[in-house]
Design a protein around this motif. Structure first.
Motif, PDB file in Angstrom:
ATOM      1  N   ARG A 243       0.822  -1.201   0.000  1.00  0.00           N
ATOM      2  CA  ARG A 243       0.000   0.000   0.000  1.00  0.00           C
ATOM      3  C   ARG A 243       0.863   1.261   0.000  1.00  0.00           C
ATOM      4  O   ARG A 243       0.368   2.374  -0.058  1.00  0.00           O
ATOM      5  CB  ARG A 243      -0.918  -0.035   1.224  1.00  0.00           C
ATOM      6  N   GLY A 244       2.205   1.089   0.085  1.00  0.00           N
ATOM      7  CA  GLY A 244       3.102   2.234   0.011  1.00  0.00           C
ATOM      8  C   GLY A 244       3.536   2.814   1.339  1.00  0.00           C
ATOM      9  O   GLY A 244       4.166   3.869   1.384  1.00  0.00           O
ATOM     10  N   TYR A 245       3.219   2.136   2.440  1.00  0.00           N
ATOM     11  CA  TYR A 245       3.652   2.623   3.753  1.00  0.00           C
ATOM     12  C   TYR A 245       5.095   2.233   4.017  1.00  0.00           C
ATOM     13  O   TYR A 245       5.565   1.195   3.552  1.00  0.00           O
ATOM     14  CB  TYR A 245       2.775   2.033   4.865  1.00  0.00           C
ATOM     15  N   GLN A 246       5.787   3.063   4.786  1.00  0.00           N
ATOM     16  CA  GLN A 246       7.111   2.693   5.297  1.00  0.00           C
ATOM     17  C   GLN A 246       6.860   1.969   6.615  1.00  0.00           C
ATOM     18  O   GLN A 246       6.217   2.521   7.512  1.00  0.00           O
ATOM     19  CB  GLN A 246       7.973   3.934   5.521  1.00  0.00           C
ATOM     20  N   VAL A 247       7.355   0.737   6.734  1.00  0.00           N
ATOM     21  CA  VAL A 247       7.003  -0.108   7.866  1.00  0.00           C
ATOM     22  C   VAL A 247       8.202  -0.341   8.780  1.00  0.00           C
ATOM     23  O   VAL A 247       9.288  -0.710   8.329  1.00  0.00           O
ATOM     24  CB  VAL A 247       6.446  -1.468   7.377  1.00  0.00           C
ATOM     25  N   PHE A 248       7.986  -0.116  10.059  1.00  0.00           N
ATOM     26  CA  PHE A 248       8.950  -0.457  11.094  1.00  0.00           C
ATOM     27  C   PHE A 248       8.362  -1.619  11.885  1.00  0.00           C
ATOM     28  O   PHE A 248       7.139  -1.744  11.975  1.00  0.00           O
ATOM     29  CB  PHE A 248       9.164   0.729  12.052  1.00  0.00           C
ATOM     30  N   VAL A 249       9.225  -2.450  12.465  1.00  0.00           N
ATOM     31  CA  VAL A 249       8.749  -3.600  13.221  1.00  0.00           C
ATOM     32  C   VAL A 249       9.421  -3.632  14.586  1.00  0.00           C
ATOM     33  O   VAL A 249      10.628  -3.393  14.699  1.00  0.00           O
ATOM     34  CB  VAL A 249       9.044  -4.920  12.469  1.00  0.00           C
ATOM     35  N   ALA A 250       8.631  -3.934  15.608  1.00  0.00           N
ATOM     36  CA  ALA A 250       9.162  -4.187  16.945  1.00  0.00           C
ATOM     37  C   ALA A 250       8.534  -5.495  17.433  1.00  0.00           C
ATOM     38  O   ALA A 250       7.340  -5.715  17.230  1.00  0.00           O
ATOM     39  CB  ALA A 250       8.808  -3.045  17.889  1.00  0.00           C
ATOM     40  N   ILE A 251       9.348  -6.346  18.060  1.00  0.00           N
ATOM     41  CA  ILE A 251       8.817  -7.638  18.507  1.00  0.00           C
ATOM     42  C   ILE A 251       8.563  -7.678  20.012  1.00  0.00           C
ATOM     43  O   ILE A 251       8.192  -8.706  20.549  1.00  0.00           O
ATOM     44  CB  ILE A 251       9.731  -8.810  18.090  1.00  0.00           C
ATOM     45  N   SER A 252       8.753  -6.535  20.672  1.00  0.00           N
ATOM     46  CA  SER A 252       8.441  -6.456  22.106  1.00  0.00           C
ATOM     47  C   SER A 252       8.017  -5.035  22.446  1.00  0.00           C
ATOM     48  O   SER A 252       8.257  -4.103  21.671  1.00  0.00           O
ATOM     49  CB  SER A 252       9.674  -6.836  22.943  1.00  0.00           C
ATOM     50  N   GLY A 253       7.406  -4.904  23.606  1.00  0.00           N
ATOM     51  CA  GLY A 253       6.992  -3.580  24.054  1.00  0.00           C
ATOM     52  C   GLY A 253       8.161  -2.637  24.232  1.00  0.00           C
ATOM     53  O   GLY A 253       8.087  -1.454  23.891  1.00  0.00           O
ATOM     54  N   THR A 254       9.263  -3.162  24.762  1.00  0.00           N
ATOM     55  CA  THR A 254      10.455  -2.347  24.966  1.00  0.00           C
ATOM     56  C   THR A 254      10.988  -1.829  23.631  1.00  0.00           C
ATOM     57  O   THR A 254      11.298  -0.645  23.500  1.00  0.00           O
ATOM     58  CB  THR A 254      11.547  -3.178  25.684  1.00  0.00           C
ATOM     59  N   ASP A 255      11.076  -2.739  22.640  1.00  0.00           N
ATOM     60  CA  ASP A 255      11.512  -2.328  21.297  1.00  0.00           C
ATOM     61  C   ASP A 255      10.580  -1.258  20.745  1.00  0.00           C
ATOM     62  O   ASP A 255      11.020  -0.282  20.142  1.00  0.00           O
ATOM     63  CB  ASP A 255      11.501  -3.515  20.327  1.00  0.00           C
ATOM     64  N   ALA A 256       9.286  -1.488  20.929  1.00  0.00           N
ATOM     65  CA  ALA A 256       8.285  -0.555  20.396  1.00  0.00           C
ATOM     66  C   ALA A 256       8.491   0.841  20.955  1.00  0.00           C
ATOM     67  O   ALA A 256       8.472   1.830  20.213  1.00  0.00           O
ATOM     68  CB  ALA A 256       6.880  -1.053  20.715  1.00  0.00           C
TER      69      ALA A 256
END
Length: 127
Positions: free
Chosen positions: A25-38
């Motif tokens: 859809r054209g979004y730039q996506v970031f990923v975090a696998i934990s709350g702390t990372d987020a």
């Protein structure tokens, strides 16, 4: 300029599905696998939206949501809870802590994009 979305989920399959839908859809996506990372990503990046899983180890999505909304720098950042928890009381807790929308798993691409468009104020229909 692509809008920046953060996916927070400890399930690699969920992350892969959402990332694929959003990048297409054209979004730039970031990923975090934990709350702390987020919380680290949220503090560093000028995000437009967070897609937040509720059930995660160490720190629940509700705790992450609370920290995002309680911080003066990030309090206005829209957060969509994405979760397998479907009971009314779970949904209400999410909204009480400031969630902007709630998507239950499993979801379709259409449902995910509709929720994002709704929260980001995009009026166009999702097809």
């Amino acid at each position: 300029m692509a809008q920046k979305l953060l996916i927070v989920d400890d399930n690699p399959d969920s992350v892969a599905i959402m990332r694929s839908i959003l990048e297409n859809r054209g979004y730039q996506v970031f990923v975090a696998i934990s709350g702390t990372d987020a919380l680290q990503v949220v503090s560093k990046e000028a995000l437009d939206l967070v897609l937040l899983d509720v059930m995660m180890p160490e720190m629940s999505g509700i705790e992450v949501l609370q920290q995002i909304k309680d911080n003066s720098q990030t309090g206005r950042l829209p957060v969509i809870l994405v979760t397998a928890k479907t009971h009314d009381e779970d949904v209400m807790v999410g909204y009480q802590y400031g969630a902007d929308y709630y998507i239950t798993k499993p979801f379709t691409a259409k449902q995910l994009l509709y929720g994002i468009d709704l929260v980001l104020g995009k009026g166009e229909s999702v097809g």
